[in-house]
Design a protein around this motif. Sequence first.
Motif, PDB file in Angstrom:
ATOM      1  N   MET A  20       0.804  -1.217   0.000  1.00 39.82           N
ATOM      2  CA  MET A  20       0.000   0.000   0.000  1.00 39.82           C
ATOM      3  C   MET A  20       0.842   1.275   0.000  1.00 39.82           C
ATOM      4  N   PRO A  21       1.895   1.387   0.825  1.00 38.51           N
ATOM      5  CA  PRO A  21       2.701   2.614   0.769  1.00 38.51           C
ATOM      6  C   PRO A  21       3.387   2.810  -0.580  1.00 38.51           C
ATOM      7  N   VAL A  22       3.756   1.713  -1.250  1.00 39.29           N
ATOM      8  CA  VAL A  22       4.381   1.822  -2.569  1.00 39.29           C
ATOM      9  C   VAL A  22       3.379   2.390  -3.567  1.00 39.29           C
ATOM     10  N   THR A  23       2.145   1.867  -3.521  1.00 36.39           N
ATOM     11  CA  THR A  23       1.087   2.381  -4.394  1.00 36.39           C
ATOM     12  C   THR A  23       0.855   3.867  -4.152  1.00 36.39           C
ATOM     13  N   LEU A  24       0.781   4.251  -2.896  1.00 38.15           N
ATOM     14  CA  LEU A  24       0.573   5.664  -2.547  1.00 38.15           C
ATOM     15  C   LEU A  24       1.725   6.528  -3.028  1.00 38.15           C
ATOM     16  N   PHE A  25       2.942   6.052  -2.819  1.00 37.92           N
ATOM     17  CA  PHE A  25       4.144   6.807  -3.211  1.00 37.92           C
ATOM     18  C   PHE A  25       4.186   7.006  -4.725  1.00 37.92           C
ATOM     19  N   PHE A  26       3.910   5.937  -5.484  1.00 39.04           N
ATOM     20  CA  PHE A  26       3.923   6.036  -6.942  1.00 39.04           C
ATOM     21  C   PHE A  26       2.804   6.945  -7.447  1.00 39.04           C
ATOM     22  N   ALA A  27       1.641   6.896  -6.778  1.00 40.90           N
ATOM     23  CA  ALA A  27       0.530   7.759  -7.184  1.00 40.90           C
ATOM     24  C   ALA A  27       0.885   9.230  -6.972  1.00 40.90           C
ATOM     25  N   VAL A  28       1.534   9.530  -5.853  1.00 40.78           N
ATOM     26  CA  VAL A  28       1.962  10.908  -5.581  1.00 40.78           C
ATOM     27  C   VAL A  28       2.989  11.359  -6.618  1.00 40.78           C
ATOM     28  N   LEU A  29       3.943  10.483  -6.934  1.00 41.76           N
ATOM     29  CA  LEU A  29       4.950  10.825  -7.938  1.00 41.76           C
ATOM     30  C   LEU A  29       4.309  11.056  -9.306  1.00 41.76           C
ATOM     31  N   HIS A  30       3.281  10.262  -9.620  1.00 40.90           N
ATOM     32  CA  HIS A  30       2.565  10.464 -10.888  1.00 40.90           C
ATOM     33  C   HIS A  30       1.937  11.855 -10.926  1.00 40.90           C
ATOM     34  N   ALA A  31       1.296  12.255  -9.823  1.00 44.72           N
ATOM     35  CA  ALA A  31       0.636  13.560  -9.762  1.00 44.72           C
ATOM     36  C   ALA A  31       1.638  14.703  -9.899  1.00 44.72           C
ATOM     37  N   ILE A  32       2.847  14.497  -9.389  1.00 43.70           N
ATOM     38  CA  ILE A  32       3.867  15.546  -9.436  1.00 43.70           C
ATOM     39  C   ILE A  32       4.625  15.540 -10.762  1.00 43.70           C
ATOM     40  N   CYS A  33       5.042  14.362 -11.197  1.00 47.59           N
ATOM     41  CA  CYS A  33       5.975  14.255 -12.323  1.00 47.59           C
ATOM     42  C   CYS A  33       5.307  14.314 -13.691  1.00 47.59           C
ATOM     43  N   TYR A  34       4.073  13.821 -13.779  1.00 44.51           N
ATOM     44  CA  TYR A  34       3.411  13.806 -15.089  1.00 44.51           C
ATOM     45  C   TYR A  34       3.237  15.208 -15.664  1.00 44.51           C
ATOM     46  N   PRO A  35       2.733  16.163 -14.898  1.00 41.67           N
ATOM     47  CA  PRO A  35       2.587  17.518 -15.462  1.00 41.67           C
ATOM     48  C   PRO A  35       3.925  18.150 -15.840  1.00 41.67           C
ATOM     49  N   LEU A  36       5.001  17.730 -15.159  1.00 41.97           N
ATOM     50  CA  LEU A  36       6.325  18.301 -15.431  1.00 41.97           C
ATOM     51  C   LEU A  36       7.024  17.615 -16.593  1.00 41.97           C
ATOM     52  N   GLY A  37       6.459  16.496 -17.083  1.00 37.39           N
ATOM     53  CA  GLY A  37       7.050  15.768 -18.201  1.00 37.39           C
ATOM     54  C   GLY A  37       8.267  14.940 -17.832  1.00 37.39           C
ATOM     55  N   ILE A  38       8.442  14.645 -16.539  1.00 40.64           N
ATOM     56  CA  ILE A  38       9.623  13.884 -16.104  1.00 40.64           C
ATOM     57  C   ILE A  38       9.245  12.516 -15.532  1.00 40.64           C
ATOM     58  N   GLU A  39       7.996  12.105 -15.721  1.00 37.12           N
ATOM     59  CA  GLU A  39       7.548  10.843 -15.136  1.00 37.12           C
ATOM     60  C   GLU A  39       8.353   9.642 -15.635  1.00 37.12           C
ATOM     61  N   PRO A  40       8.607   9.485 -16.947  1.00 38.48           N
ATOM     62  CA  PRO A  40       9.398   8.332 -17.393  1.00 38.48           C
ATOM     63  C   PRO A  40      10.795   8.294 -16.768  1.00 38.48           C
ATOM     64  N   LEU A  41      11.423   9.450 -16.613  1.00 36.02           N
ATOM     65  CA  LEU A  41      12.766   9.506 -16.030  1.00 36.02           C
ATOM     66  C   LEU A  41      12.748   9.067 -14.571  1.00 36.02           C
ATOM     67  N   VAL A  42      11.818   9.605 -13.793  1.00 38.77           N
ATOM     68  CA  VAL A  42      11.756   9.265 -12.362  1.00 38.77           C
ATOM     69  C   VAL A  42      11.374   7.797 -12.169  1.00 38.77           C
ATOM     70  N   SER A  43      10.430   7.311 -12.973  1.00 36.78           N
ATOM     71  CA  SER A  43      10.017   5.918 -12.887  1.00 36.78           C
ATOM     72  C   SER A  43      11.178   4.991 -13.205  1.00 36.78           C
ATOM     73  N   SER A  44      11.965   5.335 -14.229  1.00 33.15           N
ATOM     74  CA  SER A  44      13.108   4.503 -14.613  1.00 33.15           C
ATOM     75  C   SER A  44      14.203   4.531 -13.553  1.00 33.15           C
ATOM     76  N   PHE A  45      14.343   5.662 -12.873  1.00 33.27           N
ATOM     77  CA  PHE A  45      15.328   5.742 -11.787  1.00 33.27           C
ATOM     78  C   PHE A  45      14.964   4.778 -10.667  1.00 33.27           C
ATOM     79  N   ILE A  46      13.680   4.729 -10.320  1.00 36.24           N
ATOM     80  CA  ILE A  46      13.234   3.855  -9.232  1.00 36.24           C
ATOM     81  C   ILE A  46      13.324   2.387  -9.623  1.00 36.24           C
ATOM     82  N   THR A  47      12.875   2.045 -10.832  1.00 34.15           N
ATOM     83  CA  THR A  47      12.964   0.644 -11.259  1.00 34.15           C
ATOM     84  C   THR A  47      14.408   0.222 -11.479  1.00 34.15           C
ATOM     85  N   GLY A  48      15.274   1.180 -11.832  1.00 34.31           N
ATOM     86  CA  GLY A  48      16.696   0.862 -11.968  1.00 34.31           C
ATOM     87  C   GLY A  48      17.309   0.459 -10.640  1.00 34.31           C
TER      88      GLY A  48
END
Length: 372
Positions: A20-48
């Motif tokens: 559950m905290p992972v889901t919440l954390f990723f959802a918050v990052l989506h809300a922040i990063c998607y409008p800024l256009g950096i979501e793929p970069l941040v997501s790849s950093f975490i999965t890396g």
Amino acid sequence: MASTNRIYRPLPWASEVVWMPVTLFFAVLHAICYPLGIEPLVSSFITGGLFGMFIIPLTFFASIVYVLKSILLTEELTRIIIFWVFIPFCVYYVVAILIMDKTHVDVKQSNPHPSRYALEHASESFMKSTLDYFPLSCVPWEENAKLPPDRQYVFAVHPHGIHCTPLALLSTVGSDFDKKFPGLVGSKLTGLAATVMFKLPVIRELFLCMGYVDASRSVARQILEVGRSLYVCTGGEEESMCTTTGKDIVVLKKRKGFVRLALSYGADIVPVYGVGNSDLYTTYNLVFAGFRHWLQKACGIALPVFHGRFGTPLPYKKPVNVLIGKPIRTPTPSVRGERPDPAMVDEYHSKYMEALLQLHSKNVKDRDLELR
């Protein structure tokens, strides 16, 4: 939003608490990063930095205790929560989930989890954005290639690399592979992952949510027995240890289990090669080489030494073209599941290696494929 009608394996309640905290954390990052256009970069950093994801729930629950302690709790109540709630839960999770739970060997409902509500949908969008970072694309063997979903397949995926990035196309509903070969992902296709992945907190939940099962021989046979298809990175942790920037290396010459499995059930064997996957990180194969190879051989644990952009786990931004080779038809066995003749296994293993070499040489011009 993904359909919630998809059949899938629900997580045990303790795993839901951890995830559950992972889901919440990723959802918050989506809300922040998607409008800024950096979501793929941040997501790849975490999965890396995949194996550091356990820090997310630890930080989440530690923060809750800290905030409550600062506002409401006395020292005595804090100790009660730690010793009578947190520690017992951790013990329960280790014993009941990491040791005893068998969700990872359930093959009948081994599909990627759908997003059930808005928070999960946002989290899923964040995770899927990794596919757009490289980007990750699917290249079939011919323009009008078809993989009829009523047939069974064993997809052999190469190379492992530091992370077997091509697997993401086969595990993600809506991926380029899913669009070009509909009817497999999310309903009839199951991934195999090393047993150790299901013994690691958070990593276990991640792989279960993606629809993976244990890579043991008995579980793999069950997948084909119930009429599903499977995909597996055949080189495993040994191939991961061989990853060398600028070289395409596949551990295959002695890997015949996937061929034997396909012949036992008459499944088509499909070669899959991720061009560029070996170049996503800078690797240092000589650092503590003796110890790391001993650990891999003795315990099945790979510890490659690597880094990506800026010395971090963020992979280099290079396209990964996942080649899908023409399926190799296998004869229908007289008895499904029977052990095939060793001579036939050798014959089809040789056919597969030749098909993989041809697939690579046709599409990659700056280097040869090395089989080990």
